[in-house]
Design a protein around this motif. Sequence first.
Motif, PDB file in Angstrom:
ATOM      1  N   GLY A  18       0.694  -1.211  -0.179  1.00  0.00           N
ATOM      2  CA  GLY A  18       0.010  -0.034   0.148  1.00  0.00           C
ATOM      3  C   GLY A  18       0.690   1.237   0.104  1.00  0.00           C
ATOM      4  N   MET A  38       0.678   4.117  -2.955  1.00  0.00           N
ATOM      5  CA  MET A  38       0.506   5.460  -2.808  1.00  0.00           C
ATOM      6  C   MET A  38       1.779   6.320  -3.147  1.00  0.00           C
ATOM      7  N   GLU A  41       1.494   6.661  -6.904  1.00  0.00           N
ATOM      8  CA  GLU A  41       0.093   7.453  -7.519  1.00  0.00           C
ATOM      9  C   GLU A  41       0.787   9.050  -7.401  1.00  0.00           C
ATOM     10  N   ARG A  86      -8.306   9.183  -1.491  1.00  0.00           N
ATOM     11  CA  ARG A  86      -8.526   7.895  -2.077  1.00  0.00           C
ATOM     12  C   ARG A  86      -8.335   6.494  -1.229  1.00  0.00           C
ATOM     13  N   HIS A  87      -7.228   6.640  -0.373  1.00  0.00           N
ATOM     14  CA  HIS A  87      -6.904   5.511   0.813  1.00  0.00           C
ATOM     15  C   HIS A  87      -7.445   5.895   2.161  1.00  0.00           C
ATOM     16  N   GLU A  88      -8.099   7.069   2.156  1.00  0.00           N
ATOM     17  CA  GLU A  88      -8.713   7.165   3.623  1.00  0.00           C
ATOM     18  C   GLU A  88      -7.616   7.133   4.495  1.00  0.00           C
ATOM     19  N   VAL A 102       0.527  10.122   4.041  1.00  0.00           N
ATOM     20  CA  VAL A 102       0.811  10.046   2.614  1.00  0.00           C
ATOM     21  C   VAL A 102       2.161  10.779   2.100  1.00  0.00           C
TER      22      VAL A 102
END
Length: 105
Positions: free
Chosen positions: A23, A27, A30, A44-46, A52
């Motif tokens: 994950g 991220m 992205e 997007r990933h809460e 992030v």
Amino acid sequence: MSQIYTAEQWDKLEPVLRRLAHGSVLMAREVLVEGLRPAEVARRHEMSRQSVSQIVSRIRKILKDEGRPGLVPVVLWIPQELENQLESLDQDYVVMAIRKLIAEG
């Protein structure tokens, strides 16, 4: 945020990140490849934007520390009992040994 790596560059660097959580790598991709802002990736990933951003900073540091001009990461399958020995070797020594093997053909 602007794109820092192309998809092709990222694919070559990704083996360096293999020990990180999938994950986290996703991220970072992205942000660094797709050019999304950390706030968008966080939604997007809460997750929080700060989380992030910390993940991206950590991965950028790993890539900076691990990457050297003219070198590419290589995935090599070795017996598990050799893993600690290989990790403990000085990177410069490993680079010299690989160059010697290449030169010998």
